[in-house]
Design an enzyme around this catalytic site. Sequence first.
Site, PDB file in Angstrom:
ATOM      1  N   ASP A 140      13.458   0.415   2.709  1.00  0.00           N
ATOM      2  CA  ASP A 140      12.243   0.915   3.333  1.00  0.00           C
ATOM      3  C   ASP A 140      12.136   2.428   3.079  1.00  0.00           C
ATOM      4  O   ASP A 140      13.089   3.062   2.622  1.00  0.00           O
ATOM      5  CB  ASP A 140      12.244   0.586   4.843  1.00  0.00           C
ATOM      6  N   GLU A 193       4.262   2.103  13.678  1.00  0.00           N
ATOM      7  CA  GLU A 193       5.704   2.370  13.753  1.00  0.00           C
ATOM      8  C   GLU A 193       6.093   3.052  15.065  1.00  0.00           C
ATOM      9  O   GLU A 193       5.542   2.763  16.121  1.00  0.00           O
ATOM     10  CB  GLU A 193       6.142   3.159  12.524  1.00  0.00           C
TER      11      GLU A 193
HETATM   12  C1  BGC Z   1       7.396   0.826   6.837  1.00  0.00           C
HETATM   13  C2  BGC Z   1       7.191  -0.318   5.889  1.00  0.00           C
HETATM   14  C3  BGC Z   1       6.272   0.067   4.777  1.00  0.00           C
HETATM   15  C4  BGC Z   1       6.741   1.337   4.121  1.00  0.00           C
HETATM   16  C5  BGC Z   1       5.823   1.829   3.033  1.00  0.00           C
HETATM   17  C6  BGC Z   1       7.715   2.109   6.138  1.00  0.00           C
HETATM   18  O1  BGC Z   1       7.711   3.189   7.010  1.00  0.00           O
HETATM   19  O2  BGC Z   1       8.433   0.501   7.739  1.00  0.00           O
HETATM   20  O3  BGC Z   1       6.709  -1.432   6.583  1.00  0.00           O
HETATM   21  O4  BGC Z   1       6.179  -0.972   3.856  1.00  0.00           O
HETATM   22  O5  BGC Z   1       6.842   2.359   5.092  1.00  0.00           O
HETATM   23  O6  BGC Z   1       4.671   2.398   3.519  1.00  0.00           O
HETATM   24  C1  BGC Z   2       3.821   7.336   4.856  1.00  0.00           C
HETATM   25  C2  BGC Z   2       3.926   5.886   5.228  1.00  0.00           C
HETATM   26  C3  BGC Z   2       5.327   5.606   5.614  1.00  0.00           C
HETATM   27  C4  BGC Z   2       5.753   6.518   6.732  1.00  0.00           C
HETATM   28  C5  BGC Z   2       7.177   6.251   7.088  1.00  0.00           C
HETATM   29  C6  BGC Z   2       4.242   8.171   6.026  1.00  0.00           C
HETATM   30  O1  BGC Z   2       4.128   9.523   5.746  1.00  0.00           O
HETATM   31  O2  BGC Z   2       2.536   7.643   4.457  1.00  0.00           O
HETATM   32  O3  BGC Z   2       3.561   5.064   4.205  1.00  0.00           O
HETATM   33  O4  BGC Z   2       5.461   4.287   5.976  1.00  0.00           O
HETATM   34  O5  BGC Z   2       5.555   7.867   6.395  1.00  0.00           O
HETATM   35  O6  BGC Z   2       7.639   6.992   8.160  1.00  0.00           O
END
Ligand code: BGC
Ligand code: BGC
Length: 646
Positions: free
Chosen positions: A324, A523
């Site tokens: 991830d 998140e």
């Molecule tokens: C998320 C994932 C996601 C990835 C890419 C991560 O923070 O947990 O679900 O696919 O970012 O954006």
């Molecule tokens: C990104 C997301 C990612 C996230 C993870 C963001 O800055 O744009 O895609 O999942 O950070 O913490």
Amino acid sequence: MRRTSRRLKPFLAVSALLVALAAPLAVAQTVPATPAAAWPKTVAIPADPALEERIRQLLARMTLEQKVAQMVQPDIRSVTPADVRRYHLGSILNGGGAFPANEKHATIADWVKLADEFYDASMAPGEGAVAIPIFWGTDAVHGHNNVIGATLFPHNIGLGAARDPDLMEKIGAATAQEVAATGIDWAFAPTVAVVRDDHWGRTYEGYSEDPELVSAYAGRMVRGLQGAAGTPAFLDGTHVLATAKHYIGDGGTKAGVDRGDNVADEQLLLDIHGQGYVSALNAGVQTVMVSYNSWQGWKMHGHQYLITEVLKKRMGFDGLVVSDWNGIDEVQGCSKDSCAAAVKAGIDLFMVPEDWQRFLANTIGQVKSGDIPQERIDDAVARILRVKIRAGLFDKGRPSTRPLANKNGIVGAADHRELARQAVRESLVLLKNGGVLPLKPRARVLVAGDGADNIGKQAGGWTISWQGTGNANADFPGATSIYAGIRAAVTAAGGTAELAPDGSHTRRPDVAIVVFGENPYAEYEGNVKALSLPNGSADLALLRKLKKAGIPVVAVLINGRPMWVKEHIDAADAFVVAWLPGTEGAGIADVLFRNPAGAVRFDFRGKLSFSWPKDGSQAPLNVHDDGYDPLFPFGFGLAYAERGSR
Ligand code: BGC
Ligand code: BGC
């Protein structure tokens, strides 16, 4: 660059300190000699000796540098096609809120053009290097949600309430088409989390608290996205790669803390959190994303036992395991740009969005120094190549030449929107009906609440931006707000619909529909301490004010999790849970209103896929718990023939 929440910062500082202190002491994780649970063998795609031979030949021609570069996945904000050509990078992603040229309103043609540029760079790697087509992954988690004009389906929590596995396959297929139309190869979906504590900020990304329902859906969504394994449709030009995520136990952390610790024993890990993977693997899912969480104190990104022993060996997964976003940083003793432990644990492809260049150099160094065995690199690259070959990437040609690329009318297609509208109708759960519903459309209808005409709010997180914030209705061409859907239904029958978020009105309406609830989050930003509404007292005052004026009140809740709204339910004549319906808000009017001739058009059929709490702290609360005592049980949902509430 990467946002870190204020709430998380002190925590990160403390954990960084702890990690620094613990690093020299980090010991190799102990691998149980015999698994404590019977992880089932899965089979979707039989081994193909010709394909394996092709992989061997490709590997034989690749240098160590090129192999490791295949294992790297930067974000498009931090990498250029020139970098891809120079380093032979194997993959890219656009994280939430990343667009071609950083332009939120990038057109479909802009997406395809960028896909072509990266592809071309991968296919002209320069002297002596093997040309290996790059692949591009995106979070198409409720439709192709980073792209302006896409059809956005209800988030998974709403789909869970629909109890309709056939619908999942159709949604997967429609999503795949929209992704393919932009020249992108891979959707980071479905999330197969089984959500056990609704304080979690990602509750809405899960279908249910019940593993059986998640299992019934996961494979069907994978089939929709990828096409059915073993048929010519599999990963053809109208399908894309799918990802089962986040492996494993993301929905079961203590107190629902994002990235927290799941302390289930191994049998429960399989019985609850593993069921979505069994289902997805049996449908041939080609990629699995590792989770930020820990299992029994050990971070998943370094978990050799669960990744290599269980997933790859016992369950027989032969596709690729992707990390991830900066997930390696979570591992004891690792940083964002260096993590031999994660490579050794069995991760094949590394989402190292920003620090990819140092990760590449560090990993090459770790192989040279013998810290990472060469066979592990060969296995990782073999898996990446296997997936690329199965996806037909060596034969599909430039993204712009593929069947759906740039084709008009695929992104936001009328039939996709119709499907999403159906999904909205099926997802609605009626918690209370004092007899006011179904409504007559030839009426004077007041539409109130801050969610009534707010497409961003009804779509939730992972919508154009990462958190789903900062969007206006104008950012959703072709979409319908809940109010717009009501207005259309009412005016077609000769009634009137007046929009007034604060409930003000000059003439007394026949009925008021009040739309309110949570604002978008994603998140850890969405972690909460209590399951109560952010603006709950103002929403309650609005319901009560209208009710006091003698107006029948229908409450429509926008929510990414079950919430403690008992007073709101009491204050309204009817109470509808709409979850996060996405762009097709008209699905709500479809169910609330009779047709002009007076017949019910669509009955409620949504059933809770999450237990509904009695108070703001009643979590974890899950069906089959000892002493289970919810306000509304798992499976609850009224239809028009049944009046009342609880
Ligand atoms: C998320 C994932 C996601 C990835 C890419 C991560 O923070 O947990 O679900 O696919 O970012 O954006
Ligand atoms: C990104 C997301 C990612 C996230 C993870 C963001 O800055 O744009 O895609 O999942 O950070 O913490």
